[in-house]
Design a protein around this motif. Structure first.
Motif, PDB file in Angstrom:
ATOM      1  N   ASP A  66       0.812  -1.212   0.000  1.00  0.00           N
ATOM      2  CA  ASP A  66       0.000   0.000   0.000  1.00  0.00           C
ATOM      3  C   ASP A  66       0.847   1.265   0.000  1.00  0.00           C
ATOM      4  O   ASP A  66       0.310   2.367  -0.078  1.00  0.00           O
ATOM      5  CB  ASP A  66      -0.923   0.014   1.225  1.00  0.00           C
ATOM      6  CG  ASP A  66      -2.072  -0.979   1.098  1.00  0.00           C
ATOM      7  OD1 ASP A  66      -2.539  -1.183  -0.035  1.00  0.00           O
ATOM      8  OD2 ASP A  66      -2.480  -1.550   2.121  1.00  0.00           O
ATOM      9  N   GLU A 257      -2.688   5.253   2.939  1.00  0.00           N
ATOM     10  CA  GLU A 257      -4.086   4.806   2.955  1.00  0.00           C
ATOM     11  C   GLU A 257      -4.971   5.637   2.036  1.00  0.00           C
ATOM     12  O   GLU A 257      -6.112   5.257   1.765  1.00  0.00           O
ATOM     13  CB  GLU A 257      -4.621   4.860   4.387  1.00  0.00           C
ATOM     14  CG  GLU A 257      -3.975   3.828   5.313  1.00  0.00           C
ATOM     15  CD  GLU A 257      -4.375   4.013   6.776  1.00  0.00           C
ATOM     16  OE1 GLU A 257      -4.979   5.076   7.081  1.00  0.00           O
ATOM     17  OE2 GLU A 257      -4.069   3.131   7.592  1.00  0.00           O
ATOM     18  N   TRP A 282      -0.544   0.542  -6.212  1.00  0.00           N
ATOM     19  CA  TRP A 282      -1.685   1.323  -6.659  1.00  0.00           C
ATOM     20  C   TRP A 282      -1.343   1.961  -8.004  1.00  0.00           C
ATOM     21  O   TRP A 282      -0.310   2.609  -8.148  1.00  0.00           O
ATOM     22  CB  TRP A 282      -2.037   2.392  -5.630  1.00  0.00           C
ATOM     23  CG  TRP A 282      -2.689   1.814  -4.409  1.00  0.00           C
ATOM     24  CD1 TRP A 282      -2.092   1.458  -3.245  1.00  0.00           C
ATOM     25  CD2 TRP A 282      -4.079   1.522  -4.261  1.00  0.00           C
ATOM     26  NE1 TRP A 282      -3.014   0.948  -2.368  1.00  0.00           N
ATOM     27  CE2 TRP A 282      -4.253   0.980  -2.961  1.00  0.00           C
ATOM     28  CE3 TRP A 282      -5.203   1.668  -5.087  1.00  0.00           C
ATOM     29  CZ2 TRP A 282      -5.489   0.583  -2.479  1.00  0.00           C
ATOM     30  CZ3 TRP A 282      -6.441   1.278  -4.603  1.00  0.00           C
ATOM     31  CH2 TRP A 282      -6.583   0.741  -3.317  1.00  0.00           C
TER      32      TRP A 282
END
Length: 308
Positions: A66, A257, A282
């Protein structure tokens, strides 16, 4: 704070460690794919958000994370567009002049996987063993109709182009450079007319939005030359990080996040990050992709050959 990695993976990892120790909220940048992978791996290990602006190697980290987000498209998507372009132009016997590198090896594999099912053949020419003159002989011997430069710039890319352009046996061959070496201003300076008509990938829309047009004008004034697609990726990187910091503050965990919440107008479209199949980071799923070349009538002008 700026650190020049000088296309060196070890320097990139050291820079991430240094910046993390200095308390930065995030790191960004790096257009060299192999170096970006080193930076991403280290950022993931130390828990530092890394927004990768312009590096396309599919696997930036070995495991899903992440901490990392990326603006530029993965290599498999861009190079498949390039393979489709080659097939559409009638090329089925394609030679690649290549050097030892995980990036070039990955590109060769993508091209072969795309071309082989449709009757295409990829012939590898190892530039650690061949001179530019020997490349010309190999192209004739293999009856290749296209030569792709999967090599560094300016060496050995520039000498290869000069040699091929001067070989009358290869007057009809197409030279290509999917990694984008002809984007550099130095390419036109070193090669002149020989550097035109060499299709490459870049990541810009066919037409800029009003924001993109304003940024292009500002960058052109600042740089005193036409900005490359990497410059627009740099602007978009800053825009995304500024939005994230305004919304979520400088806490590293909160930044990491927040990738899923990003919705920022960039120069090349609306930027949003998702988890795309096969990617460990991502990823902006739909950045624009073009195949372009330098116009032989005006080497400072680019012709758009294909847009996705």
């Amino acid at each position: 704070m700026v650190r020049d990695t000088a296309a060196d993976p070890q320097r990139a990892a050291a820079a991430v460690d240094e910046l993390a120790g200095l308390g930065v909220a995030a790191v960004a940048g790096e257009y060299h794919s192999v170096v970006a992978r080193a930076a991403a791996a280290r950022a993931d290990a130390v828990g530092l958000p890394f927004l990768c602006s312009s590096a396309v190697l599919d696997t930036l980290t070995e495991q899903p994370t992440d901490w990392i987000a990326r603006l530029s498209p993965p290599q498999s998507r861009g190079w498949q567009v390039y393979a489709d372009f080659l097939l559409g132009a009638g090329h089925t016997r394609i030679a690649v002049a290549t050097q030892p590198s995980v990036y070039w090896a990955s590109g060769t594999r993508i091209l072969r996987d795309c071309l082989a099912p449709r009757g295409g053949t990829v012939i590898e020419l190892d530039m650690s063993a061949l001179t530019p003159t020997a490349v010309c002989d190999a192209l004739v011997g293999h009856r290749a109709t296209a030569l792709l430069l999967l090599v560094g710039h300016p060496e050995p890319a520039v000498p290869i182009v000069r040699s091929v352009r001067r070989d009358q046996r290869l007057a009809e061959i197409t030279i290509g450079a999917p990694a984008g070496q002809p984007e550099f201003a130095a390419w036109a300076t070193l090669l002149g007319d020989d550097g035109a008509r060499i299709p490459f990938l870049r990541y810009l829309p066919e037409r800029f939005s009003p924001l993109g047009a304003r940024v292009e004008t500002a960058l052109r004034e600042r740089l005193a030359e036409a900005p490359s697609f990497v410059a627009f990726e740099g602007y978009d990187t800053v825009a995304v990080l500024a939005d994230v910091l305004r919304s979520h503050g400088p806490d590293r965990r909160r930044i990491a996040e927040s990738w899923a919440c990003v919705a920022v107008e960039g120069t090349c479209g609306q930027i949003q990050f998702t988890r795309t199949p096969g990617s460990s980071v991502w990823q902006w799923a739909e950045p624009p992709i073009q195949v372009v070349d330098r116009d032989p009538a005006e080497s400072d002008r680019f012709r758009i050959l294909r847009t996705v």
